[in-house]
Design a protein around this motif. Structure first.
Motif, short mmCIF file in Angstrom:
data_model
loop_
_atom_site.label_atom_id
_atom_site.label_comp_id
_atom_site.label_asym_id
_atom_site.label_seq_id
_atom_site.Cartn_x
_atom_site.Cartn_y
_atom_site.Cartn_z
N SER A 1 0.83 -1.20 0.00
CA SER A 1 0.00 0.00 0.00
C SER A 1 0.87 1.25 0.00
O SER A 1 1.94 1.28 0.61
N ASN B 1 0.25 3.82 1.65
CA ASN B 1 0.20 4.35 3.02
C ASN B 1 1.21 3.68 3.93
O ASN B 1 1.52 4.19 4.99
N TYR B 2 1.69 2.50 3.55
CA TYR B 2 2.65 1.77 4.38
C TYR B 2 4.05 2.28 4.11
O TYR B 2 4.55 2.24 3.00
N ALA C 1 2.35 -0.41 10.23
CA ALA C 1 0.93 -0.39 9.88
C ALA C 1 0.14 -0.89 11.08
O ALA C 1 0.45 -1.94 11.64
N THR D 1 -6.65 -3.31 8.11
CA THR D 1 -5.96 -2.11 8.54
C THR D 1 -6.90 -1.25 9.36
O THR D 1 -8.10 -1.23 9.11
N LYS E 1 -8.01 2.51 10.77
CA LYS E 1 -7.95 3.93 10.44
C LYS E 1 -7.41 4.68 11.65
O LYS E 1 -7.69 4.33 12.78
#
Length: 100
Positions: A49, A51-52, A56, A97, A99
């Motif tokens: 991802s 975002n990683y 995480a 995951t 939020k």
């Protein structure tokens, strides 16, 4: 002024009950998203991802319990957490995951 022609309107002789028959509730019709991916695909998606970067936050559903961990890496058979705990991939039922 000139008189305009009459407009035809039909007489309504029945009761309309369609408003009392309609009901909608968002809680009643709520459907859960079903994820058809297996655990390895979900783990690969987390690590690939955008975002990683290094860590995480995930919720891991194991065979006997659910834990919230911060994962930092993986190898073929284990997921490595921030606490240096090794979680076997075979024991994982689901991983999501969280939020922030």
């Amino acid at each position: 002024m000139k008189e305009l022609p009459k407009i035809f309107h039909n007489n309504i002789n029945k009761d309309f009950k369609n408003n009392s028959n309609v009901f909608y509730s968002s809680e009643r019709n709520k459907e859960e998203n079903i994820d058809n991916r297996n655990v390895l695909q979900k783990i690969n998606d987390i690590f690939s991802s955008p975002n990683y970067v290094y860590k995480a936050n995930v919720e891991i559903v194991l065979k006997d319990k659910t834990v919230n961990k911060r994962i930092i890496g993986r190898n073929k058979n284990y997921i490595i957490t921030m606490d240096n705990e090794l979680i076997p991939v075979n024991d994982i039922i689901d991983i999501k995951t969280q939020k922030k």
